[in-house]
Structures are given as structure tokens and as C-alpha cells.
Write a protein that holds these residues in place. Structure first.
Motif: not given
Length: 168
Positions: A98, A101-102, A105, A148-149, A152, A160, A164-165, A168
């Protein structure tokens, strides 16, 4: 009305309203896992769940398979589906993924976002500060996820956001 339905049947789930049963069932079971109403290693009883949802067992089974593909449940031959138990190492790996990824993003988002997106992020941060002052831990966790979403989503990269979903 949903509360009446849940209490009258003694169940934890709401009756379903639209035609996308599998997604709705998966979402409600996923929420129950995230909220701790379904515990790690707990068996998903297809018959009980199908009765609570007011469906046959088939969409419940399909939802369980979907949740398995997302890593929330595991299947055991001839025993059924169980809520996944995460080890400390699993959690470290997920958070490490995460983080990468974040960060990516956020870098993409910085290239694309405008004043409206920046304002939305600032409002979300203020909401998090307010919740921290109020001591509302469950709502803080949810609103942190929302923040955080948003990062993204603002990256403009649909993959992405999907990853993420799923994480999470």
C-alpha cells in the motif's frame, strides 16, 4: 426498515434490493469482516447467509469466491469458506505494498490535480483532525481510508484505484 428486518430475523445482514446480488452479498460480508462482526477463521455458513440475504445459496457461494479472490476469505475443500486470518507478516506485506502504491498514486496526482481536488483533500484532512479530537476511532479509520482512496482516485489511474480497493 433494514434495522427491523435484521432484528426480527436475528441476523446481521440487510435484505438486498437490486439485481446485482453477488456484488451486494460480497460487499456486506466484506463490511462485516472489516467491522469485526465476522471474526478471523470464522466459517461462512452458506445456508444461514442465504436465509439472511433472502437468496439461494448460489449467489452466496459466488460472493464467497469473489471475496476469496480478493484475499478476504479462504476456502477449504468440503468444509466451506472461512474468514482469512492474517499474520503479522501478511499485514506488513500489505502495508508495504500500500505504501508503494499510494506514493506512486500521490506522485501521479500531483501532476494532474487542481484546486478542487486539493480543497477536497484539505477538507478530508480537517475531518480527520476533528474525528481525532472527538476520539471516534471507527469513523477515523473509515475516513482515513477515504483520504487515501482519494489520492489513488486523483492519480487518474483506474488500475491503481482497483488495486487499492482490493488491498484495503
Amino acid at each position: 426498515m433494514a434495522e427491523e428486518d435484521k432484528t426480527s430475523t436475528g441476523g446481521s445482514f440487510s435484505p438486498l434490493q437490486t439485481t446485482d446480488l453477488v456484488q451486494q452479498i460480497a460487499r456486506q460480508i466484506g463490511d462485516a469482516i472489516a467491522e469485526g462482526r465476522l471474526k478471523p477463521a470464522e466459517r461462512l455458513n452458506e445456508l444461514r447467509l442465504s436465509q439472511e440475504f433472502g437468496t439461494s445459496r448460489a449467489p452466496v457461494r459466488e460472493a464467497a469466491r469473489l471475496l476469496e479472490s480478493q484475499g478476504l476469505v479462504v476456502s477449504s475443500p468440503r468444509r466451506g469458506f472461512f474468514v482469512r486470518t492474517l499474520s503479522a507478516e501478511d499485514l506488513r506485506d500489505i502495508y508495504d505494498l500500500r505504501l508503494g502504491l499510494e506514493l506512486h498514486a500521490a506522485e501521479l496526482a500531483l501532476e494532474k490535480i487542481g484546486d478542487a481536488e486539493i480543497s477536497a483533500l484539505e477538507e478530508q484532512i480537517q475531518r480527520l483532525y476533528q474525528l481525532a479530537d472527538e476520539g471516534s476511532v471507527e469513523e477515523q479509520i473509515f475516513q482515513d481510508f477515504v483520504f487515501h482512496r482519494m489520492l489513488c482516485k486523483f492519480s487518474g489511474n483506474a488500475r491503481i484505484l482497483k488495486v487499492y480497493d482490493d488491498l484495503a
